[in-house]
Enzyme design. Structure first.
Site, mmCIF file in Angstrom:
data_model
loop_
_atom_site.group_PDB
_atom_site.id
_atom_site.type_symbol
_atom_site.label_atom_id
_atom_site.label_comp_id
_atom_site.label_asym_id
_atom_site.label_seq_id
_atom_site.Cartn_x
_atom_site.Cartn_y
_atom_site.Cartn_z
ATOM 1 N N CYS A 141 0.955 -1.276 -0.024
ATOM 2 C CA CYS A 141 0.158 -0.095 -0.055
ATOM 3 C C CYS A 141 0.978 1.250 -0.128
ATOM 4 O O CYS A 141 1.821 1.370 0.798
ATOM 5 C CB CYS A 141 -0.790 -0.264 1.051
ATOM 6 N N GLY A 184 -4.959 6.078 5.629
ATOM 7 C CA GLY A 184 -5.254 5.798 7.062
ATOM 8 C C GLY A 184 -5.920 4.758 7.634
ATOM 9 O O GLY A 184 -6.540 4.006 7.154
ATOM 10 N N GLU A 185 -5.536 4.039 8.843
ATOM 11 C CA GLU A 185 -6.376 3.246 9.672
ATOM 12 C C GLU A 185 -7.310 3.772 10.771
ATOM 13 O O GLU A 185 -7.180 4.167 12.106
ATOM 14 C CB GLU A 185 -5.436 2.282 10.472
ATOM 15 N N SER A 216 -13.599 0.715 7.020
ATOM 16 C CA SER A 216 -12.636 -0.486 6.667
ATOM 17 C C SER A 216 -11.418 -0.632 7.350
ATOM 18 O O SER A 216 -10.667 0.318 7.719
ATOM 19 C CB SER A 216 -12.175 -0.092 5.245
ATOM 20 N N SER A 239 -9.800 -5.838 5.479
ATOM 21 C CA SER A 239 -8.835 -6.348 4.825
ATOM 22 C C SER A 239 -8.058 -7.521 5.098
ATOM 23 O O SER A 239 -7.205 -7.321 5.923
ATOM 24 C CB SER A 239 -7.603 -5.176 4.730
ATOM 25 N N LEU A 240 -8.836 -8.768 4.695
ATOM 26 C CA LEU A 240 -8.155 -10.120 4.799
ATOM 27 C C LEU A 240 -6.776 -10.361 4.161
ATOM 28 O O LEU A 240 -5.618 -10.430 4.852
ATOM 29 C CB LEU A 240 -9.060 -10.994 4.698
ATOM 30 N N ASN A 241 -6.959 -10.306 3.061
ATOM 31 C CA ASN A 241 -5.826 -10.206 1.985
ATOM 32 C C ASN A 241 -4.804 -11.358 1.989
ATOM 33 O O ASN A 241 -3.805 -11.332 1.338
ATOM 34 C CB ASN A 241 -4.840 -8.828 2.263
ATOM 35 N N ASN A 315 -3.181 -2.788 -7.450
ATOM 36 C CA ASN A 315 -2.845 -1.486 -8.106
ATOM 37 C C ASN A 315 -1.376 -1.144 -7.976
ATOM 38 O O ASN A 315 -0.825 -0.936 -6.850
ATOM 39 C CB ASN A 315 -3.541 -0.248 -7.814
ATOM 40 N N CYS A 358 -7.401 1.914 -4.687
ATOM 41 C CA CYS A 358 -7.089 1.533 -3.387
ATOM 42 C C CYS A 358 -5.457 1.725 -3.182
ATOM 43 O O CYS A 358 -4.735 1.195 -4.046
ATOM 44 C CB CYS A 358 -7.574 0.225 -2.936
HETATM 45 N N1 SAH Z 1 -6.518 0.692 6.850
HETATM 46 C C1 SAH Z 1 -8.034 0.452 6.202
HETATM 47 C C2 SAH Z 1 -8.203 1.281 4.978
HETATM 48 C C3 SAH Z 1 -7.367 1.865 4.182
HETATM 49 S S1 SAH Z 1 -7.081 0.711 2.779
HETATM 50 C C4 SAH Z 1 -7.724 -1.170 5.685
HETATM 51 O O1 SAH Z 1 -6.593 -1.497 5.821
HETATM 52 O O2 SAH Z 1 -8.904 -1.706 5.355
HETATM 53 C C5 SAH Z 1 -8.283 0.408 1.679
HETATM 54 C C6 SAH Z 1 -8.221 -1.055 1.005
HETATM 55 O O3 SAH Z 1 -7.093 -1.037 -0.028
HETATM 56 C C7 SAH Z 1 -7.779 -2.008 1.612
HETATM 57 O O4 SAH Z 1 -8.478 -3.150 1.710
HETATM 58 C C8 SAH Z 1 -6.243 -2.519 1.138
HETATM 59 O O5 SAH Z 1 -6.125 -3.620 1.570
HETATM 60 C C9 SAH Z 1 -6.464 -2.057 -0.123
HETATM 61 N N2 SAH Z 1 -5.261 -1.591 -0.891
HETATM 62 C C10 SAH Z 1 -4.325 -1.118 -0.190
HETATM 63 N N3 SAH Z 1 -3.177 -0.835 -1.319
HETATM 64 C C11 SAH Z 1 -3.640 -1.335 -2.269
HETATM 65 C C12 SAH Z 1 -3.096 -1.534 -3.777
HETATM 66 N N4 SAH Z 1 -2.088 -1.059 -4.125
HETATM 67 N N5 SAH Z 1 -3.765 -2.060 -4.664
HETATM 68 C C13 SAH Z 1 -5.099 -2.573 -4.217
HETATM 69 N N6 SAH Z 1 -5.791 -2.577 -3.004
HETATM 70 C C14 SAH Z 1 -4.898 -1.924 -2.250
#
Ligand code: SAH
Length: 369
Positions: A141, A184-185, A216, A239-241, A315, A358
């Site tokens: 991110c 931000g978180e 989120s 955001s499980l990921n 992204n 995102c």
């Molecule tokens: N801190 C919070 C909100 C901000 S991020 C969170 O983590 O949920 C918002 C979303 O974007 C999250 O689901 C994160 O996993 C996703 N995200 C962050 N960087 C990204 C990227 N480069 N490509 C795609 N999604 C991304």
């Protein structure tokens, strides 16, 4: 000598300014009863509160001197005691398809944040920031790469929404949804975020229904627990990921503190509490979390939670050592989820051509600035 005197003077001026601002109360961060108390505290009649609310929220005025139905003395008194935040728009970019607009705002201290407005069918959704930067350091991110610069105040959060609402109303439209999914978180700025959510819900403000607000989180477990204690039934996105702790810790350091099992237990409790579906975000990273095994593990992990999955192909960001999976891999991943009756949607990030997808906010901000 002259230089020393000047420096001394400017230091005095600076301290004076800081003191003045510190002593003055920001009106957009106040609930109506607090606003009433503040007005009464100045010895002003209660009906002044109604006038102030009208100027602030209906007329969108940001200077006391423009409040023409108040006497000069009252305006001076207000100026001496209060401030009105006015997020300064320093950039506005539209996608080619015109369904996404990114606003770049300058804060009173010169820091910059972004909000992203998205048109989707009948929905008008604003994605708002809760911090300048972010301390969580998720490796994929862009905001994570900034580190945390500071928390936003409730007024700075809610003013993004007020701006978005004004922007739409000038076009005869209404803002319908808010997602706390920008920079931000949000759960690490809990008190201000909570206050902002309650403020954006007020009728005389942006009037966004609580059920149309989604927060989120990267997985801050105590924050998720606190959300239900606050009895605020906002939507939750997580955001499980990743599907194993080893994998998740590698890309999201927060997982060391609150591993997957603990996170999902908290999410399950929250789901029982709100009685609504949870959204899981899953950023797809080529060769890292996009295999068929991952899809199957994901099904097992969320199997007993009513949820939908937003699959977000990564992204690209500067300095990110990842790759977006091929279209074939994305389709296969989603197909496996669908076969297990999971509702999964691929979110081709809106606005990635303007750096508003995102995780791209920070870098976009640097290039627009
Ligand atoms: N801190 C919070 C909100 C901000 S991020 C969170 O983590 O949920 C918002 C979303 O974007 C999250 O689901 C994160 O996993 C996703 N995200 C962050 N960087 C990204 C990227 N480069 N490509 C795609 N999604 C991304």
């Amino acid at each position: 000598m002259v230089w020393v005197a000047r420096r001394w003077l400017s230091k005095m001026a600076f301290e004076y300014e800081a003191k003045m601002n510190k002593d003055r109360v920001e009106l957009k961060g106040l609930f109506p009863n607090e606003l009433g108390d503040a007005v009464a505290g100045l010895g002003l009649a209660r009906y002044r509160t109604r006038q102030l609310v009208d100027w602030l929220y209906n007329k969108g005025v940001t200077k006391f001197d423009d409040m023409t139905n108040l006497s000069k003395d009252v305006r001076q008194q207000l100026t001496d005691n209060f401030t009105i935040l006015d997020l300064n728009v320093v950039g506005e970019v539209k996608t080619e398809s015109e369904d996404t607009v990114k606003f770049l705002f300058s804060l009173p201290d010169g820091r910059r944040i972004e909000s992203v407005l998205m048109w989707e069918g009948k929905r008008r959704t604003l994605c708002v920031s809760s911090q300048v930067g972010c301390p969580l350091d998720c490796h994929f991110c862009a905001t994570g790469k900034m580190g945390l610069i500071r928390n936003l105040s409730a007024a700075e959060i809610v003013d993004q929404v007020l701006y978005g609402q004004r922007f739409l109303r000038q076009r005869g439209e209404e803002l319908t949804n808010v997602v706390m999914m920008g920079m931000g978180e949000p759960l690490l700025n809990f008190d201000q975020v909570l206050r902002a959510i309650r403020l954006m819900n007020l009728d005389f403000g942006a009037a966004i229904g609580i059920r149309r607000i989604t927060l989120s989180t990267a997985g801050h477990v105590p924050g998720i627990k606190r959300l239900s204690e606050e009895k605020l039934k906002i939507g939750l996105a997580v955001s499980l990921n990743a599907t194993t702790d080893a994998q998740r810790t590698m890309i999201m350091p927060i997982n060391k503190k609150w591993p997957i099992a603990e996170l999902l237990a908290a999410v399950k409790d929250y789901q029982t509490y709100i009685g609504r579906w949870i959204t899981f975000e899953y950023v797809l990273l080529h060769g890292l979390n996009d295999s068929a095994d991952d899809a199957h593990r994901l099904i097992d992990l969320v199997g007993d939670i009513s949820c939908k999955i937003n699959v977000i192909p990564w992204n690209p960001i500067d300095g990110g050592d990842y790759q977006r999976p091929s279209q074939k891999a994305i389709d296969l991943f989603v197909e496996i989820l669908a076969q297990a009756q999971l509702t999964a949607t691929v979110r081709y990030s809106k606005g990635d051509d303007i750096g508003a997808g995102c995780g791209q906010l920070y870098q976009a901000l640097e290039t627009v600035a």
